[in-house]
Write a protein that holds these residues in place. Structure first.
Motif, PDB file in Angstrom:
ATOM      1  N   ASN A   1       1.055  -0.818  -0.291  1.00 35.82           N
ATOM      2  CA  ASN A   1      -0.112  -0.216   0.230  1.00 35.82           C
ATOM      3  C   ASN A   1       0.699   1.957  -0.077  1.00 35.82           C
ATOM      4  O   ASN A   1       0.236   2.486  -0.355  1.00 35.82           O
ATOM      5  CB  ASN A   1      -0.916  -0.148   1.082  1.00 35.82           C
ATOM      6  N   TYR A   2       2.562   1.037   0.128  1.00 38.26           N
ATOM      7  CA  TYR A   2       3.044   2.035   0.479  1.00 38.26           C
ATOM      8  C   TYR A   2       3.657   2.460  -0.571  1.00 38.26           C
ATOM      9  O   TYR A   2       5.551   2.932  -1.018  1.00 38.26           O
ATOM     10  CB  TYR A   2       4.051   2.376   1.844  1.00 38.26           C
ATOM     11  N   ASN A   3       3.650   1.205  -1.395  1.00 40.43           N
ATOM     12  CA  ASN A   3       4.839   1.376  -3.086  1.00 40.43           C
ATOM     13  C   ASN A   3       5.657   0.821  -3.120  1.00 40.43           C
ATOM     14  O   ASN A   3       6.752   1.294  -3.713  1.00 40.43           O
ATOM     15  CB  ASN A   3       4.273   2.324  -3.896  1.00 40.43           C
ATOM     16  N   LEU A   4       5.522   0.808  -1.844  1.00 40.93           N
ATOM     17  CA  LEU A   4       7.178   0.392  -1.373  1.00 40.93           C
ATOM     18  C   LEU A   4       7.202  -1.847  -2.305  1.00 40.93           C
ATOM     19  O   LEU A   4       6.785  -3.123  -1.151  1.00 40.93           O
ATOM     20  CB  LEU A   4       8.021  -0.013  -0.252  1.00 40.93           C
ATOM     21  N   ASP A   5       7.580  -1.877  -3.458  1.00 45.52           N
ATOM     22  CA  ASP A   5       6.741  -3.276  -4.111  1.00 45.52           C
ATOM     23  C   ASP A   5       8.408  -3.807  -3.745  1.00 45.52           C
ATOM     24  O   ASP A   5       8.024  -5.213  -3.563  1.00 45.52           O
ATOM     25  CB  ASP A   5       6.467  -3.053  -5.690  1.00 45.52           C
ATOM     26  N   ASP A   6       9.384  -3.620  -3.653  1.00 43.26           N
ATOM     27  CA  ASP A   6      10.526  -4.291  -4.363  1.00 43.26           C
ATOM     28  C   ASP A   6      10.621  -4.742  -2.111  1.00 43.26           C
ATOM     29  O   ASP A   6      11.345  -6.081  -2.112  1.00 43.26           O
ATOM     30  CB  ASP A   6      11.565  -4.117  -4.416  1.00 43.26           C
ATOM     31  N   GLU A   7      10.789  -4.017  -1.562  1.00 38.27           N
ATOM     32  CA  GLU A   7      10.270  -4.857   0.031  1.00 38.27           C
ATOM     33  C   GLU A   7       9.187  -6.054   0.342  1.00 38.27           C
ATOM     34  O   GLU A   7       9.560  -6.439   0.864  1.00 38.27           O
ATOM     35  CB  GLU A   7      10.166  -3.213   1.512  1.00 38.27           C
TER      36      GLU A   7
END
Length: 823
Positions: free
Chosen positions: A361-367
């Motif tokens: 949801n925070y657009n931290l796709d890699d994490e």
């Protein structure tokens, strides 16, 4: 309610005698019935109440009321009775007799128990349930009571009749309400708990007495009687379970009332309050803490509850920690959520799903992806919620390979359900794999409006407008009702495919409130009409909208700009600014297009200044619109400066400057830009090749044209009809007619431009006979030979074609004969 139940006596009702084993299967005994307080008992009228409930009089043809001693007398003075009238009169007389008998029975019952009012009312309920004729006479019964009271001379008897009618009406309403509730339970036996939760106030003592009476009334039908006994036991168990849960919730509410004191106290005082609370209600624990956390909407409160948890829970509770993570994520503190996650000694699937979804949801796709891989290393078995979360992650990253692997795991592990399948459809659609999206959608066991909307929207976004509208029609045929998102997607498809009729029908459904309308639907309507060229209709929808947002204003401005009404578009933009509506990048690009359409250099420069002032001048989308605008206004130097200041340049921006140079007669600069473009690794598209080939034609530079042809042949652009038309024009202009004809013959499809380019190429190079043959062939294949082609061919051929017959049939015959002779 819970306290009332604790002190309520048990009603001593005996269950009906079980049916004999010879006539039925095993019967079910009734559970003892608690004394449920009745919310409607206060509505029963006392004997002194004379409130009328019916003001109309029902006249029965052929019958007149006589004193109570005589039931009725039939007026047979009419000598012309027919059979139908006789039947009706007999029925009405019988109806009156039945009502009078029942009134007399009730009056006798009331006289016998005039000192036991409640007992009389209870007996009346039984009589109404057990009386076989009641349902057929109930609507006429109360009017009959009023008629008898109206014709009664004795005041006491009149008063008793009115009182009887009023009380029976109340009892009958209760009986009918109980019957309706029983019918709901019989129709949905698997949803008894939900029904009890909804209708708990109606499940009173009187309801169970009514149900008990129904059980007794079917002594002659053991099968039906057993069904009612099952219903009795199931319903009573559900009521007891609901009341027990309500009592627990009330205790939790009492505990929650002390939350403010605890979280505002210091550590020792807080612990003391918790201990006192635990002794009082025995409710303090993970369940209560989780409930507190879910009700918190302030980060400070969550932090204090977190401190209380650390102080009072000796061991980490996974359930509590999961709620802590969700609370922190809900309030926007990913760091604290991760801190709780890292300190957890035990993590379950809910923990991993919550933290992965938080990062997503925070657009931290890699994490999020790394966390998913870590969960696999820890041996976590993904459930449906985790799989949906990961499918959404793959869709955002456009990671087709990983998404396919996850989907394969879903199919292999049989995790398929409506939500998981919808996530898979959404993933494939987002990655542009429409064939896989359709395949997954077709294999879904069940569908809802959300998955239909996903497919319709995906088709619309992938420029598959026909398929989008086809699926919309199929959705309606399957009985699904579109929501506002579905309507917006369908309207977008109508606009892209110029399906004005379909869009107008949708508009009619919106006006008739068949489909829900909001600002987004209104904006989609404006955009649809504008793309279909109906700017007047678009403006009418715009004017009728009470609420407008930035997208609404942008849609109407871009619609006017595309139609060439630049002044109207600029006027709307000025109005938008006066109303202080936020302007976004698409709005500015549309206004720039409007300035270019009317070649308003001053207005365009003002827009450019606003772009620089807003620090969005490095946006490639706006940069492209500015390059196009300056080229349209023949200001090449300004266009070149915009290009130079762009930090990143895509194929659309390069195409804008190349096509602009070609139109301004700067063909050499256009070819130079091609070299720079390819040095930056940007691959030209079909529009780029078309502009470059026109530049080569104007320069009469066949070598550069052949080189561009070679580049295009290695890309899908060569199959584009406009690229092929530009190749024909370039070769013919440079005198290479044979190469132009080869391109023409190899075209997968031809349009009017390609026919015109080839015919004019023949004519201008002196091949008049071939030009005439191609004109006949063009007409035979259904294309119209316009005046411009005729005039050019006549001029090039020296006016020696006056005897040409342009009748379609003769021209087709001429072309066919020419083809056969050539063979």
């Amino acid at each position: 309610m819970a306290k009332a139940l604790q002190h309520s006596p048990t009603l001593l009702l005996q269950p009906p005698p079980p049916p004999s084993s010879s006539t039925s299967q095993a019967s079910f005994p009734l559970k003892p019935l608690p004394h449920f307080p009745s919310p409607v008992s206060s509505l029963l009228f006392s004997p002194s109440s004379h409130l009328p409930f019916i003001t109309t009089k029902a006249n029965v043809p052929g019958c007149t009321y006589t004193p109570a001693s005589a039931a009725c007398s039939c007026d047979d003075s009419d000598d012309d009775w027919d059979d139908t009238g006789s039947d009706d009169r007999f029925h009405n007389c019988q109806l009156i007799r039945d009502c009078d008998e029942l009134i007399d029975d009730f009056m006798v019952e009331e006289n016998e128990h005039q000192h036991e009012h409640k007992h009389a009312l209870a007996n009346w309920r039984r009589l109404l349930v057990l009386n076989k004729k009641w349902n057929s006479i109930r609507h006429f019964f109360f009017t009959r009571c009023q008629d008898r009271a109206r014709n009664e001379d004795d005041p006491w008897t009149k008063d008793r009749l009115l009182w009887l009618a009023n009380n029976l009406k109340q009892i009958d309403d209760d009986v009918q309400r109980h019957n309706d509730l029983i019918q709901i339970m019989k129709d949905k036996p698997s949803e008894i708990s939900e029904i009890v939760s909804t209708f708990r106030e109606d499940l009173t003592r009187e309801f169970f007495v009514h149900l008990h009476t129904l059980v007794e009334s079917y002594n002659d039908n053991p099968e039906v009687q057993n069904n009612f006994v099952r219903l009795w036991n199931t319903c009573l168990a559900a009521v007891e379970e609901y009341d027990a849960a309500t009592q627990s919730i009330e205790a939790l509410d009492d505990a929650q009332g002390n939350l403010k004191n605890m979280i505002t106290s210091r550590g020792d005082a807080s612990s003391q309050n918790i201990e006192i609370l635990d002794v009082r209600c025995r409710c303090f624990g993970p369940e209560l803490v989780a409930r507190w956390l879910r009700s918190c909407y302030d980060m400070e409160e969550v932090g204090r509850i977190h401190a209380i948890i650390l102080k009072c829970f000796r061991e980490s509770a996974t359930y509590v920690d999961n709620n802590l993570i969700c609370s922190y994520l809900r309030l926007g503190n990913l760091t604290r959520a991760r801190r709780v996650f890292d300190k957890m000694s035990r993590r379950d699937i809910v923990t991993w799903t919550a933290i992965i979804d938080g990062y997503l949801n925070y657009n931290l796709d890699d994490e999020a992806l790394n966390l998913f891989r870590e969960s696999i290393k820890h041996g976590v078995q993904a459930n449906s919620n985790m799989l949906v979360c990961v499918m959404n992650l793959c869709g955002k990253r456009l990671d087709l390979e990983l998404g396919k692997q996850i989907h394969a795991h879903i199919l292999k592990s049989n995790w398929r359900n409506l939500i998981v399948d919808s996530a898979a459809v959404h993933f494939y659609a987002r990655c542009g794999e429409m064939s896989s999206a359709f395949r997954t959608f077709d294999r879904m066991a069940e569908r809802d409006v959300v998955c239909w909307t996903t497919m319709i929207t995906a088709c619309s976004q992938q420029r598959l407008g026909h398929e989008s509208l086809l699926m919309f029609s199929q959705m309606l045929g399957d009985g699904f009702f579109p929501n506002e998102y579905t309507v917006c997607a369908a309207l977008k498809a109508c606009g892209e495919n110029k399906e004005l009729k379909f869009g107008t029908q949708l508009h009619g459904a919106i006006v008739k409130k068949i489909c829900k309308s909001d600002v987004f639907v209104g904006t989609s309507l404006i955009d649809m009409y504008a793309k279909c060229g109906e700017v007047v209709n678009s403006k009418e929808v715009f004017d009728r909208m009470r609420v407008r947002n930035t997208a609404t204003w942008t849609s109407i401005i871009s619609g006017y700009a595309r139609k060439g009404y630049g002044e109207e578009a600029l006027s709307l933009f000025r109005l938008m600014k006066r109303k202080k509506v936020h302007v976004n990048k698409k709005t500015i690009a549309s206004v720039t297009m409007a300035c270019g359409s009317v070649k308003s250099l001053l207005s365009g420069k003002e827009v450019h200044a606003q772009i620089i002032k807003s620090v969005i001048h490095d946006n490639v989308y706006l940069g492209t619109s500015l390059v196009w605008f300056y080229c349209k206004c023949k200001e090449y130097s300004h266009a070149f400066k915009v290009l130079q200041h762009m930090p990143s340049r895509d194929v659309v921006l390069w195409t804008a400057i190349i096509s602009g140079c070609a139109k301004l007669g700067l063909e050499s600069e256009a070819l130079q830009f091609l070299q720079e473009m390819m040095e930056e690794g940007v691959v030209p598209n079909a529009y780029t090749y078309s502009s470059l080939l026109k530049a080569c034609a104007n320069l009469e530079a066949p070598m550069q044209g052949r080189l561009i042809h070679s580049y295009a042949s290695k890309t899908p652009a060569l199959s584009n009809v406009f690229v092929n038309s530009a190749l024909i024009y370039m070769y013919a202009k440079c005198g290479y007619v044979a190469d132009a004809l080869q391109v023409f013959d190899n075209m997968p499809e031809r349009n009017l431009v390609s026919w015109k380019a080839m015919i004019l190429g023949y004519a201008r190079n002196g091949h008049c006979q071939e030009a005439l043959k191609l004109m006949y062939r063009m007409q035979a294949e259904g294309f119209e030979v316009d005046d411009y082609i005729l005039a050019t061919v006549y001029t090039a051929c020296g006016g020696g074609c006056e005897d040409i017959d342009w009748d379609i049939e003769s021209s087709s015959r001429y072309w066919l004969s020419s083809e056969s002779s050539a063979k």
